[in-house]
Design a protein around this motif. Sequence first.
Motif, short mmCIF file in Angstrom:
data_model
loop_
_atom_site.label_atom_id
_atom_site.label_comp_id
_atom_site.label_asym_id
_atom_site.label_seq_id
_atom_site.Cartn_x
_atom_site.Cartn_y
_atom_site.Cartn_z
N HIS A 95 6.55 7.95 0.61
CA HIS A 95 5.52 7.00 0.20
C HIS A 95 5.23 7.23 -1.28
CE1 HIS A 95 3.62 6.15 4.38
NE2 HIS A 95 4.92 6.11 4.42
N ARG A 96 5.33 6.20 -2.06
CA ARG A 96 5.05 6.32 -3.49
C ARG A 96 3.57 6.60 -3.74
NH1 ARG A 96 8.36 1.99 -7.10
NH2 ARG A 96 10.35 3.03 -6.96
N ALA A 97 2.73 6.10 -2.87
CA ALA A 97 1.29 6.24 -3.07
C ALA A 97 0.86 7.71 -3.10
CB ALA A 97 0.52 5.48 -2.00
N ASP A 98 1.44 8.54 -2.18
CA ASP A 98 1.01 9.95 -2.13
C ASP A 98 2.16 10.95 -2.11
OD1 ASP A 98 1.99 9.76 0.44
OD2 ASP A 98 0.03 9.92 1.42
N GLY A 99 3.40 10.49 -2.15
CA GLY A 99 4.56 11.39 -2.18
C GLY A 99 4.94 11.98 -0.84
N SER A 100 4.25 11.60 0.22
CA SER A 100 4.54 12.18 1.55
C SER A 100 5.76 11.51 2.19
CB SER A 100 3.32 12.04 2.45
OG SER A 100 2.98 10.67 2.62
N LEU A 101 6.45 12.28 3.04
CA LEU A 101 7.61 11.77 3.76
C LEU A 101 7.19 11.25 5.13
CD1 LEU A 101 10.37 14.45 3.08
CD2 LEU A 101 10.43 12.05 2.43
N LYS B 251 0.83 -1.21 0.00
CA LYS B 251 0.00 0.00 0.00
C LYS B 251 0.86 1.26 0.00
CE LYS B 251 -3.29 2.30 3.07
NZ LYS B 251 -3.96 2.18 4.37
N ILE B 252 1.83 1.32 0.89
CA ILE B 252 2.68 2.50 1.03
C ILE B 252 3.51 2.74 -0.23
CG2 ILE B 252 4.73 3.35 2.25
CD1 ILE B 252 3.37 2.28 4.81
N HIS B 253 3.98 1.69 -0.84
CA HIS B 253 4.84 1.83 -2.02
C HIS B 253 4.06 1.69 -3.33
CE1 HIS B 253 8.58 2.35 0.08
NE2 HIS B 253 8.21 1.41 0.91
N ASN B 254 2.75 1.59 -3.21
CA ASN B 254 1.88 1.55 -4.39
C ASN B 254 2.34 0.50 -5.40
OD1 ASN B 254 -0.37 2.38 -5.81
ND2 ASN B 254 0.77 3.89 -7.00
N THR B 255 2.53 -0.72 -4.89
CA THR B 255 3.02 -1.81 -5.72
C THR B 255 2.42 -3.12 -5.23
OG1 THR B 255 5.01 -2.77 -6.72
CG2 THR B 255 5.13 -2.23 -4.36
N SER B 256 2.84 -4.21 -5.82
CA SER B 256 2.37 -5.52 -5.37
C SER B 256 3.55 -6.47 -5.26
CB SER B 256 1.33 -6.09 -6.35
OG SER B 256 1.92 -6.28 -7.62
N ILE B 257 3.37 -7.51 -4.48
CA ILE B 257 4.45 -8.46 -4.21
C ILE B 257 5.01 -9.05 -5.50
CG2 ILE B 257 2.85 -10.37 -3.77
CD1 ILE B 257 6.25 -9.84 -2.09
N ALA C 176 18.71 3.78 -0.12
CA ALA C 176 19.03 2.35 -0.31
C ALA C 176 20.42 2.05 0.24
CB ALA C 176 18.94 1.98 -1.79
N ASP C 177 21.39 2.95 0.03
CA ASP C 177 22.75 2.77 0.57
C ASP C 177 22.72 2.72 2.10
OD1 ASP C 177 24.02 2.69 -1.90
OD2 ASP C 177 24.63 4.81 -1.84
N LYS C 178 21.97 3.65 2.72
CA LYS C 178 21.89 3.70 4.19
C LYS C 178 21.28 2.42 4.75
CE LYS C 178 19.57 5.82 8.10
NZ LYS C 178 19.30 4.55 8.70
N LEU D 123 16.30 -2.98 -2.72
CA LEU D 123 15.99 -1.60 -2.31
C LEU D 123 16.29 -0.61 -3.43
CD1 LEU D 123 17.65 -1.64 1.21
CD2 LEU D 123 15.22 -1.38 0.77
N TYR D 124 17.33 -0.88 -4.18
CA TYR D 124 17.75 0.04 -5.24
C TYR D 124 16.74 0.12 -6.38
CZ TYR D 124 22.14 0.19 -2.75
OH TYR D 124 23.09 0.38 -1.78
N ASP D 125 15.85 -0.85 -6.44
CA ASP D 125 14.81 -0.83 -7.47
C ASP D 125 13.61 0.03 -7.08
OD1 ASP D 125 16.08 -2.67 -9.31
OD2 ASP D 125 15.63 -4.24 -7.84
N ILE D 126 13.48 0.35 -5.77
CA ILE D 126 12.28 1.09 -5.36
C ILE D 126 12.57 2.36 -4.55
CG2 ILE D 126 10.85 -0.98 -5.37
CD1 ILE D 126 10.88 -0.78 -2.27
N LEU D 127 13.80 2.53 -4.07
CA LEU D 127 14.13 3.69 -3.24
C LEU D 127 15.23 4.51 -3.89
CD1 LEU D 127 14.23 2.05 0.32
CD2 LEU D 127 12.37 3.41 -0.67
#
Length: 181
Positions: free
Chosen positions: A157-163, A109-115, A132-134, A123-127
């Motif tokens: 959050h990809r779903a709404d852009g909020s931090l 939900k938060i990343h607006n994606t599916s498994i 991702a380094d941290k 991590l490097y594919d979505i962040l």
Amino acid sequence: IHADDIVYLKSRLANMPQREFVDFLQFRHKKKDGTYLWLEVAANYIYNEQGVITGMITNSRDISSRKNAEDLLRENQHLLQSIFDNTSSIIIIKDLEGRYLIVNKQFEKIHNTSIDKLIGKTLYDILPVELADKITADEKKMFESGKLIETEDLVTHRADGSLHTYLSVKFPIFDGKNNVS
């Protein structure tokens, strides 16, 4: 024989003459006291020289303990899946190379994606690379220590852009031989 197993057994027995190998059947058998036990029966037909069935060889064993353990395992898996799917916390399981194996619905939900879009990704594919380094460095520390660590991560959050700031609890998962898996 338990009423729920009769159709299954009739079907399996009807197909046995076409098989050239031993067939294994599992069904519930009623004992004298009225309770049922699970049987596993290895069965094979005996044929005469003309290819006519003249008998059957069977070997039975009580598999009630195994069936009970399988039922308990299924119930536990269902319970854990319910917790996994309904918590508001994000739950992620990754392999030792950092590839996603499992994520829960909150993560999706938060990343607006599916498994299915995440399996095998990192991590490097979505962040962003810096985050991702941290996180990768934190996970490396966790694996090296073999212990739980807590970190704070600022994630968009990809779903709404909020931090959002997350307290992340990371820990290694050990296999039956106490190796990180």
